[in-house]
Design a protein around this motif. Structure first.
Motif, PDB file in Angstrom:
ATOM      1  N   GLN C   6       0.843  -1.191   0.000  1.00  0.00           N
ATOM      2  CA  GLN C   6       0.000   0.000   0.000  1.00  0.00           C
ATOM      3  C   GLN C   6       0.877   1.241   0.000  1.00  0.00           C
ATOM      4  O   GLN C   6       1.709   1.408   0.887  1.00  0.00           O
ATOM      5  CB  GLN C   6      -0.860  -0.035   1.281  1.00  0.00           C
ATOM      6  CG  GLN C   6      -1.729   1.167   1.513  1.00  0.00           C
ATOM      7  CD  GLN C   6      -3.064   1.028   0.820  1.00  0.00           C
ATOM      8  OE1 GLN C   6      -3.670  -0.049   0.863  1.00  0.00           O
ATOM      9  NE2 GLN C   6      -3.521   2.080   0.167  1.00  0.00           N
ATOM     10  N   ASP C   8       0.637   5.197   0.411  1.00  0.00           N
ATOM     11  CA  ASP C   8      -0.344   6.135   0.930  1.00  0.00           C
ATOM     12  C   ASP C   8       0.232   7.553   0.921  1.00  0.00           C
ATOM     13  O   ASP C   8       1.060   7.890   1.754  1.00  0.00           O
ATOM     14  CB  ASP C   8      -0.732   5.701   2.353  1.00  0.00           C
ATOM     15  CG  ASP C   8      -1.995   6.398   2.813  1.00  0.00           C
ATOM     16  OD1 ASP C   8      -2.676   7.001   1.952  1.00  0.00           O
ATOM     17  OD2 ASP C   8      -2.276   6.342   4.021  1.00  0.00           O
ATOM     18  N   VAL C  10       2.424   9.015  -0.847  1.00  0.00           N
ATOM     19  CA  VAL C  10       3.883   8.975  -0.764  1.00  0.00           C
ATOM     20  C   VAL C  10       4.514  10.055  -1.644  1.00  0.00           C
ATOM     21  O   VAL C  10       4.202  10.164  -2.828  1.00  0.00           O
ATOM     22  CB  VAL C  10       4.415   7.591  -1.197  1.00  0.00           C
ATOM     23  CG1 VAL C  10       5.933   7.621  -1.295  1.00  0.00           C
ATOM     24  CG2 VAL C  10       3.954   6.531  -0.229  1.00  0.00           C
ATOM     25  N   SER C  31      -2.415   0.589  -4.350  1.00  0.00           N
ATOM     26  CA  SER C  31      -2.137  -0.606  -3.563  1.00  0.00           C
ATOM     27  C   SER C  31      -2.030  -1.793  -4.504  1.00  0.00           C
ATOM     28  O   SER C  31      -2.524  -1.775  -5.631  1.00  0.00           O
ATOM     29  CB  SER C  31      -3.228  -0.833  -2.517  1.00  0.00           C
ATOM     30  OG  SER C  31      -4.428  -1.112  -3.182  1.00  0.00           O
ATOM     31  N   PRO C  60      13.558   5.794   3.667  1.00  0.00           N
ATOM     32  CA  PRO C  60      12.177   6.171   3.926  1.00  0.00           C
ATOM     33  C   PRO C  60      11.730   7.311   3.004  1.00  0.00           C
ATOM     34  O   PRO C  60      12.558   8.113   2.558  1.00  0.00           O
ATOM     35  CB  PRO C  60      12.211   6.647   5.381  1.00  0.00           C
ATOM     36  CG  PRO C  60      13.610   7.120   5.598  1.00  0.00           C
ATOM     37  CD  PRO C  60      14.498   6.378   4.640  1.00  0.00           C
ATOM     38  N   SER C  65       3.269   7.148   3.600  1.00  0.00           N
ATOM     39  CA  SER C  65       3.777   5.879   4.118  1.00  0.00           C
ATOM     40  C   SER C  65       3.611   4.753   3.115  1.00  0.00           C
ATOM     41  O   SER C  65       2.644   4.693   2.367  1.00  0.00           O
ATOM     42  CB  SER C  65       3.075   5.529   5.430  1.00  0.00           C
ATOM     43  OG  SER C  65       1.796   5.006   5.136  1.00  0.00           O
ATOM     44  N   VAL C  66       4.596   3.867   3.110  1.00  0.00           N
ATOM     45  CA  VAL C  66       4.531   2.647   2.307  1.00  0.00           C
ATOM     46  C   VAL C  66       4.300   1.530   3.303  1.00  0.00           C
ATOM     47  O   VAL C  66       4.995   1.443   4.309  1.00  0.00           O
ATOM     48  CB  VAL C  66       5.863   2.421   1.582  1.00  0.00           C
ATOM     49  CG1 VAL C  66       5.827   1.136   0.778  1.00  0.00           C
ATOM     50  CG2 VAL C  66       6.214   3.623   0.715  1.00  0.00           C
ATOM     51  N   SER C  67       3.260   0.705   3.057  1.00  0.00           N
ATOM     52  CA  SER C  67       3.098  -0.398   4.005  1.00  0.00           C
ATOM     53  C   SER C  67       2.936  -1.720   3.285  1.00  0.00           C
ATOM     54  O   SER C  67       2.446  -1.795   2.159  1.00  0.00           O
ATOM     55  CB  SER C  67       1.927  -0.146   4.966  1.00  0.00           C
ATOM     56  OG  SER C  67       0.937   0.640   4.369  1.00  0.00           O
ATOM     57  N   ASP C  70      -0.290  -3.884   5.762  1.00  0.00           N
ATOM     58  CA  ASP C  70      -0.687  -2.855   6.735  1.00  0.00           C
ATOM     59  C   ASP C  70       0.408  -2.475   7.724  1.00  0.00           C
ATOM     60  O   ASP C  70       0.153  -1.759   8.692  1.00  0.00           O
ATOM     61  CB  ASP C  70      -1.933  -3.305   7.524  1.00  0.00           C
ATOM     62  CG  ASP C  70      -3.160  -3.325   6.617  1.00  0.00           C
ATOM     63  OD1 ASP C  70      -3.122  -2.594   5.594  1.00  0.00           O
ATOM     64  OD2 ASP C  70      -4.100  -4.077   6.893  1.00  0.00           O
ATOM     65  N   CYS C  71       1.566  -2.985   7.494  1.00  0.00           N
ATOM     66  CA  CYS C  71       2.665  -2.686   8.404  1.00  0.00           C
ATOM     67  C   CYS C  71       3.583  -1.684   7.707  1.00  0.00           C
ATOM     68  O   CYS C  71       4.073  -1.961   6.618  1.00  0.00           O
ATOM     69  CB  CYS C  71       3.422  -3.976   8.667  1.00  0.00           C
ATOM     70  SG  CYS C  71       4.024  -4.082  10.303  1.00  0.00           S
ATOM     71  N   PRO C  72       3.806  -0.510   8.303  1.00  0.00           N
ATOM     72  CA  PRO C  72       4.658   0.470   7.603  1.00  0.00           C
ATOM     73  C   PRO C  72       6.056  -0.088   7.370  1.00  0.00           C
ATOM     74  O   PRO C  72       6.639  -0.710   8.259  1.00  0.00           O
ATOM     75  CB  PRO C  72       4.713   1.658   8.577  1.00  0.00           C
ATOM     76  CG  PRO C  72       3.644   1.431   9.573  1.00  0.00           C
ATOM     77  CD  PRO C  72       3.348  -0.024   9.605  1.00  0.00           C
ATOM     78  N   SER C  74       9.744   0.002   7.308  1.00  0.00           N
ATOM     79  CA  SER C  74      10.750   0.858   7.943  1.00  0.00           C
ATOM     80  C   SER C  74      12.160   0.391   7.609  1.00  0.00           C
ATOM     81  O   SER C  74      13.137   0.956   8.058  1.00  0.00           O
ATOM     82  CB  SER C  74      10.555   0.872   9.450  1.00  0.00           C
ATOM     83  OG  SER C  74      10.731  -0.441   9.923  1.00  0.00           O
TER      84      SER C  74
END
Ligand SMILES: Nc1ncnc2c1ncn2[C@@H]1O[C@H](COP(=O)(O)OP(=O)(O)OP(=O)(O)O)[C@@H](O)[C@H]1O
Ligand SMILES: Nc1ncnc2c1ncn2[C@@H]1O[C@H](COP(=O)(O)OP(=O)(O)OP(=O)(O)O)[C@@H](O)[C@H]1O
Ligand SMILES: [Mg+2]
Ligand SMILES: [Mg+2]
Lengths: 319, 257, 273, 257, 273
Positions: C6, C8, C10, C31, C60, C65-67, C70-72, C74
């Motif tokens: 995903q 979002d 960005v 997505s 980054p 955010s890029v996930s 659903d987890c960003p 990092s």
């Protein structure tokens, strides 16, 4: 046998012959000693090694010892004089016309940068009614001094009496001869190389020290009685040393060991008055406070007692 | 013919170098250079044969093993040190100045400290040799690892590497040419280090022998020992080159076709 | 299928040592479902490789955010295979070892099966005879193929490919495209495939993202609803031509107004790429 | 906040290094280390203030200018030398062994030769410093130039370059990171070189002062001079780093974003 | 027109450190007239870049001779511009200086006119805003375009381009192709253009050389007799489609027998590249 680590103040050679003679002739063995000889790189180095307990007893210039003790309560004491005259000397080519110290005025004098001779030079000049402005001092590496003298880059060089043979050898190559002006003939009347020992050694094994000194005195006597043999003994233990050169050195430096002082005061003795005179030279040369230090504290009289002959012993230190 | 040609091409540098010897002899004779300044090769040769081979070998071996062991120790210390400094900015900023300080301290001046710390046997000589050699190794390894191209770092990071693996598999291999350039410097410094160590504390070795001969004004003998030293250095230097050629062929520029 | 990747809002800018920073991505939203094959088309220098690096977690994003699940993101992701735009081979390893590098890197010694697998991948990319060659002994296209084999070795969950076939000739390119589809079908994975070939995008992808000129924004998402499995026949279907035509229009149209001079005609029907 | 953070991060290494000083003092007191082995910082400080600043500065300047000038000379010699060796295989095979020999000859052992050749003024000190520093420069420049990627060489050759231009425009720039790694080593060696030179022939300079103090058993004073030397080395090292950052920004690894 | 470049029974093998040498070119015969635009098509790894290097005089062929104006090539040629397959930019120079590099290299300081020229070339390749950027701040396609600008700067007599447009998107690629044709028309030069795009080869070239798989031999020379000047309209001409079709057959046919498995149908009508 008791093990003793002996510390030279420089590399082996004829001037260090007694300790080798002591080993080879069995003088040490006769006293029940097993002596191991370690080489050094100058009096300071020798003192450091003694002070840190790496060696027990060894050689060092007493003026270095006095300065070190005055500065920095180093745990080393003198126990016997070996050279009772200072070995410093001027060398010059025989045809230079300089035959007394008074005539060095206006000359170019080469010296090694870090020799203790430099410290005494102003005093020597003073005694001879000159001062530093009367000469031109050039400092260079020890190895370069001879070449400088012979190639005319310098009129005189300062070195030790013990080096005479070496300079003569170099000069001969160019067909020249060398003459030597020892400072002890020009008013410098002080003790020089001495037997010194770490205080710990003296405290823990005083008898061993005495036995060593006894043997060492015998070795000194033998060395100058039999210079050829003594030279050969050095070579036998240190193959790098040439016996002939060692013998020549032994002969050259006879006057440092057997001289007025030794005759008057006894071989090996450290006469308090002369010691005080030595300290005076050192203090003035190194700009130390003469009264702040008593040179007697640098001598282990109680160890010397009964070992060093003809020694004018002070009342209060009788055992 | 081409193989003959190649032989000639290989031999030529050696021959040129050897031809320097008669030239040297000639100069010494022509300008009547005194032996104590620069002995002629013939003097040196004479001095050389006067010392028994066994003694030469004894001194040689004493110096060589100190140089080699000291070099090995400093290699073993400096690579991890370089790795630490590459991994942490803080360590790099703290350690680097310290290393510069150590590197630029004249060893002779702290000889007492070294002797007190390491005694009088082998140890102080090894310590001195390592102290003198380690710096080029650290600098070249660090520079090499930091010069790793961004794309290789991205590759390694995309594989979720631990930083250790990144160092081990990417940065260190990339640093190999740099490192060998440092090793070439370090290995000749190792000889210098062993010699200095012998000046400070030893009774054997070529450096000791040089100093001994010099202090007895046996200059041709000192030069014979110096030449021996040179040969040892050349051998060690070649050894490093060979090691690179054998283990890390790829790190050498490919011969032009 | 559930959302795998995903993006979002960005945006990303590269700092410039002097002058204004270079804005590469602006406000990107999209997505990718699990198992989906998404192709990205966009002009040179628009920010595609930047997008890849963000998804790979190499750095980054400046904002947004890029996930993944659903987890960003990092940092670098587990189970991701990447084909970089440059071949990026290790010059000190031969071809086989370069392909095995991810395994050696993660697990130490590669097992016999890994080596087997690496060799069969090398065969697939036509380099069976070059296993022992060093990277600098390969042609550009061969280097690129080594990179592809390497990315496929670990059978990644997410496969990100940056113009992987750009240095290959038409035939090899087509063969490798179908090989890729076969692998993808056998072991489903989520694929982000950056390319400059419109036909390739249509032939391979479930969906094509069309990016604008720098800073890249999303111009359009085109779902490619061609039946699978696709083959060389797909190319001749009417729908295929329609999709390529549509994409061409999307790409050519907005720029025609910008292009100086009148060298080209009205566009919408070019076909050389 | 981030700028405060950065200040802290910058200051931390310096603080850590400074904190070594009380630690040192503590060790000296705790283990009663004799002054002539390792003087405590307080002893050194005392010795330091006992010498007038003007004399410190005099010695400092004497050493610094020899180090800098010697470094400059060796840079000016070694780059052309490296270029020659890169250009000609024959020269490289002839010169390299010679350079290794020179590098691994203990300078102190050939002091008479140097003094006879260069006299007793500045010249021998410069010569010694250059002799000690040139090798890392030659090795790193040569390695760097030879490591230039084939593709850049092809580019340059396709432009029908003269070999000189190829070296100047392609190989030398490519060698910059290597070269600076060599310069970092060489610049600290320059200090060592100046000190050794002062051991051999000088009446001034920090090295002379160290040796002088040692021979008078003024160990704290010798250490004060050593610390001074360290500061000079650090400054020179930083200077080289700064030079690279200013003139060759591109050759440094880019900061991670 | 007279023969400018002549390949006469040229073969080349690369020595292998271990094992058999790699034979890249075998017995290649062809010539290029002065001012001719020749495209080279061939499978990945067949030896195209090798051919380029031989013509550029970077190394001599194992056997046979390459000659320019009847003079055997024994080293790099005067007046040759080369676009390498890799961008090959100098990492220590910014974009403008990279483009100016050949001038600085040959003539010392570039004059004001050279700088003018470099800037206009950069504008042509769409990098007017990136003159002060360093190579590692550019995308792959941008780097490639810098390389093209550099090769054009000296207005060379012979222009050798190794897949110059491979990292560019369809539109940029087309634009730059026409730009190249324009420059070539204004200041005639002999062009050897290596590409993987059949359409591109047909659109740009006077003649297309089709090479076989490694070791490369000449499969066929196809003269493209489409009228000039060509434009985007050319693509829609019947002859264009015929030529591309013919080249596709030449390329796909001989290999179909070799390709393992039956993934593809009978070939001869693929169109994705
Ligand atoms: N490391 C960097 N530093 C500064 N700017 C960068 C950097 N990397 C990329 N850029 C800039 O970001 C923009 C996008 O670059 P990116 O590589 O993402 O483009 P791309 O879409 O992959 O192009 P291409 O198709 O040519 O590969 C470009 O304008 C480029 O100049
Ligand atoms: N330096 C080299 N050393 C050894 N072999 C090489 C070298 N360069 C190329 N080869 C081999 O020569 C063959 C032809 O390479 P070349 O680069 O000419 O191919 P190409 O046609 O340009 O391929 P591509 O389209 O992939 O760039 C390849 O098999 C390659 O492995
Ligand atoms: Mg890209
Ligand atoms: Mg190629």
């Amino acid at each position: 046998a008791d093990k003793v680590n002996f510390q030279l103040d420089w590399m082996p050679g004829g001037d260090k012959a007694p300790v080798y003679v002591g080993v080879q002739q069995g003088f040490f063995a006769a006293e029940g000693l097993e002596v191991k000889i370690a080489q050094g790189r100058g009096s300071t180095d020798s003192l450091t090694r003694l002070a840190t307990g790496i060696s027990d007893i060894g050689l060092s210039d007493i003026s270095a010892l006095l300065a070190a003790r005055a500065r920095d309560d180093v745990g080393v004491s003198a126990v016997m004089s070996v050279f009772s005259q200072a070995p410093h000397a001027f060398f010059t080519l025989s045809d230079s016309g300089v035959d007394t110290v008074a005539k060095v005025a206006g000359k170019r004098i080469a010296t090694s940068a870090f020799t203790s001779s430099n410290v005494f030079l102003p005093l020597l000049l003073e005694v001879n009614h000159l001062d530093e402005n009367d000469i031109r001092l050039i400092k260079a590496d020890v190895g370069a001094l001879g070449p400088m003298l012979i190639t005319g880059n310098a009129d005189l060089v300062i070195s030790w009496v013990t080096d005479r043979e070496k300079y003569q050898a170099q000069a001969s190559e160019m067909g020249r001869t060398i003459s030597m002006l020892p400072w002890y003939q020009a008013g410098m009347d002080i003790y020089a190389t001495s037997l010194v020992a770490s205080d710990r050694f003296l405290q823990q094994r005083p008898e061993v020290a005495r036995r060593f000194m006894r043997a060492y005195l015998k070795a000194i006597a033998y060395t100058w009685a039999e210079p050829e043999r003594a030279g050969a003994m050095v070579e036998a233990m240190v193959p790098e040393v040439d016996a002939g050169v060692a013998t020549a050195t032994i002969l050259t430096m006879r006057d440092l060991v057997f001289n007025d002082a030794s005759a008057r005061l006894g071989l090996g003795a450290l006469d308090p008055a002369r010691l005080a005179e030595t300290w005076r030279w050192v203090a003035r040369a190194q700009d130390l406070d003469e009264s702040a230090f008593d040179p007697e504290t640098a001598v282990a009289r109680e160890i010397m007692a009964g070992v060093v002959p003809a020694q004018p012993v002070k009342e209060e230190v009788t055992p | 013919m081409p193989s003959l040609n190649r032989t000639v091409r290989r031999a030529l540098p050696v021959l040129t170098l050897l031809s320097l010897i008669p030239l040297w002899e000639l100069c010494c004779r022509l300008f009547e250079v005194p032996t104590f300044v620069l002995p002629a090769p013939s003097d040196i040769a004479r001095a050389f044969v006067e010392v028994e081979p066994a003694r030469w070998l004894g001194h040689l071996w004493a110096t060589l093993r100190v140089a080699l062991a000291g070099f090995a120790i400093s290699l073993a210390i400096s690579i991890p040190l370089a790795v630490l400094m590459v991994r942490s900015r803080f360590l790099s900023q703290t350690l680097y100045p310290l290393l510069v300080v150590i590197q630029s301290t004249p060893i002779v001046a702290i000889a007492p400290l070294i002797i007190v710390l390491f005694g009088t046997g082998w140890a102080p000589r090894l310590a001195i040799t390592s102290l003198i050699t380690f710096f080029p190794l650290v600098v070249s390894a660090t520079t090499g690892m930091l010069a790793t191209p961004q794309e290789l770092i991205e590759l390694s990071r995309s594989l979720r590497s631990s930083p250790t693996r990144e160092i081990w598999y990417v940065r260190l291999p990339y640093a190999i040419p740099h490192l060998f350039s440092g090793m070439k410097v370090a290995v000749t410094l190792a000889i210098i280090g062993a010699v200095v160590a012998e000046f400070v504390a030893a009774e054997e070795g070529l450096g000791y022998f040089v100093q001994f001969s010099t202090s007895y004004f046996k200059i041709p003998q000192a030069f014979a020992a110096l030449l021996f030293l040179s040969v040892v250095s050349l051998a060690l230097f070649k050894g490093v080159q060979l090691l690179q050629a054998l283990l890390f062929r790829w790190s050498l520029p490919r011969d032009k076709t | 299928m559930k959302a795998h990747v995903q993006f979002d809002r960005v945006s990303h800018s590269y700092p410039a040592e002097s002058g204004a920073p270079v804005e590469a991505l602006r406000d990107l939203n999209f997505s990718i479902e699990q198992g989906e094959f998404v192709a990205v088309l966009g002009p040179s220098g628009c920010g595609k490789s930047t997008l890849l690096r963000l998804l790979a977690g190499l750095f980054p994003a400046t904002s947004g955010s890029v996930s993944v699940y659903d987890c960003p993101v990092s940092g670098p992701q587990e189970n991701t295979g990447i084909v970089f735009q440059k071949p990026t081979l290790l010059p000190w390893k031969n071809v086989l070892d370069n392909v095995l590098f991810p395994i050696r890197y993660k697990a130490g010694r590669p097992g016999a099966r890994d080596i087997e697998q690496a060799k069969s991948l090398l065969e697939m990319v036509g380099l069976a005879d070059f296993q022992k060659h060093m990277p600098d002994q390969l042609s550009g296209g061969m280097q690129q193929r080594v990179g592809i084999a390497r990315a496929l070795l670990l059978d990644p969950e997410i496969l990100i490919m940056d113009e992987p076939f750009s240095a290959l000739d038409a035939l090899t390119r087509e063969e490798m495209g179908f090989d890729l589809l076969r692998i993808w079908r056998q072991r489903p994975k989520t694929v982000l495939f950056i390319t400059h070939s419109i036909a390739e995008a249509v032939l391979l992808a479930d969906r094509v993202l069309v990016l604008s000129e720098r800073p890249a924004t999303l111009v359009e998402e085109v779902a490619i609803e061609l039946p699978r499995p696709r083959s060389a026949d797909t190319i001749h279907e009417r729908a295929f031509a329609d999709y390529t035509q549509r994409l061409r229009e999307l790409i050519y149209q907005p720029r025609l107004t910008v292009v100086p001079g009148g060298k080209q005609d009205q566009g919408g029907h070019h076909a050389i790429a």
